[in-house]
Design a protein around this motif. Sequence first.
Motif, PDB file in Angstrom:
ATOM      1  N   GLY A   1       0.786  -1.231   0.000  1.00  0.00           N
ATOM      2  CA  GLY A   1       0.000   0.000   0.000  1.00  0.00           C
ATOM      3  C   GLY A   1       0.814   1.274   0.000  1.00  0.00           C
ATOM      4  N   ALA A   2       2.145   1.196  -0.077  1.00  0.00           N
ATOM      5  CA  ALA A   2       2.983   2.395  -0.088  1.00  0.00           C
ATOM      6  C   ALA A   2       2.956   3.059  -1.459  1.00  0.00           C
ATOM      7  CB  ALA A   2       4.421   2.039   0.291  1.00  0.00           C
ATOM      8  N   GLY A   3       2.824   4.386  -1.461  1.00  0.00           N
ATOM      9  CA  GLY A   3       2.855   5.137  -2.706  1.00  0.00           C
ATOM     10  C   GLY A   3       4.280   5.357  -3.184  1.00  0.00           C
ATOM     11  N   PRO A   4       4.454   5.975  -4.364  1.00  0.00           N
ATOM     12  CA  PRO A   4       5.799   6.189  -4.909  1.00  0.00           C
ATOM     13  C   PRO A   4       6.713   6.982  -3.981  1.00  0.00           C
ATOM     14  CG  PRO A   4       4.132   6.562  -6.587  1.00  0.00           C
ATOM     15  CD  PRO A   4       3.406   6.403  -5.293  1.00  0.00           C
ATOM     16  N   TRP A   5       6.180   8.069  -3.379  1.00  0.00           N
ATOM     17  CA  TRP A   5       7.016   8.888  -2.507  1.00  0.00           C
ATOM     18  C   TRP A   5       7.381   8.148  -1.224  1.00  0.00           C
ATOM     19  CZ3 TRP A   5       9.545  12.932  -4.047  1.00  0.00           C
ATOM     20  CH2 TRP A   5       9.064  13.683  -5.132  1.00  0.00           C
TER      21      TRP A   5
END
Length: 275
Positions: free
Chosen positions: A179-183
Amino acid sequence: MKASGFPYVAPMLLLSVAFFATPLAVLVGFSFTGVGGITLNNYARFFSDPFNFRVLINTARLGLETVVGTTLLGVPIALLYWHCGNTFRQVLIFLTLIPMLTSNVVRTFAWIVILGRQGPISETLLALGLTGTPTSLMFTELGLVMAMCQIDLPLIILPLIAILARTPVQLTEAATVSGAGPWRVLITVLLPLMLPGLFAGWILVFASTSSSFVTQAVIGGARNVYVPQLIYREVGTLFDWPLASAIAVVLLLSTGCLLVALSMMSRHRRLVGHA
C-alpha cells in the motif's frame, strides 16, 4: 598479515611512503619553521587574521553547497538508471563517464562560455523575459557552484549506481503491494538503501570541491577567495612557504575531520546492512 604476502604489498607501501607520507611530512615540517627554528607563529598568523578565517568558512560552505547540488541532481539520475532497461543503462553510464575523460581545465574553461554574457544561460533568461540585459554569472558564487556541480556530479552518481545495481526490485514491489505510494517507497525503502552511496559521494564531492584550485580561480575570480587560492598567493606571490604550509595543513585537517565524520556515519551499524 602473512609473511608470504608481504612481497606483493611492499611495492605499494614503498610508493605510498615515497609519494604521500614523505611529502606530507615535509609539508607539516615546513609549517613549523620560522626564523628562530621550530615555532607555532605561522598558525598564529593565520588564525589571528579574520580574513583567513572567513576564507576557511567560505571554502567549507562552497563544498557543502556543491554537495547539496550534486545530491539533488545525482539522486534522480541514479533512480532513472535503476528503473530503465539495460540498453539505456549503458548509455547513462557512458554519459556519466564522458566528463571524467575530459580534463578539469577544459571543462572549467567551457563554463566560461556557458556563464558569460553571450552564453546559453544569459540568452535563455533574455528569451524568457526574466532579464532585460545580458547577464553574466562569471565571478559569482552561484556560477561557481553550478560549475562545480557539473564537474563533480559523476563522483556521486557512480556510488549511487553501484548501490542500486545490486538492489532487488522485489523490495519496492513488496512495499507497493503493501500500500505504499511512490514517494513513501522512495523515502522509506530506496533512500535508506542509497545512504552508503550518498555518504561515499559526499566525501568525494566535498574533498574535490574544497581543493579545486583551477575552477575556483577561473570561475570564482578574485572576489571569491578560497583556501587553495590563499595558498597559491602565499607561495607564488609572497613566497612565504612556511605560512602556505600552515594553511595547507589547516585545510587538510579541517577537511579531513569532516570526511572522517562522514565516514564514521557511513559505517553506523544501521547502515552496514545496506552496504
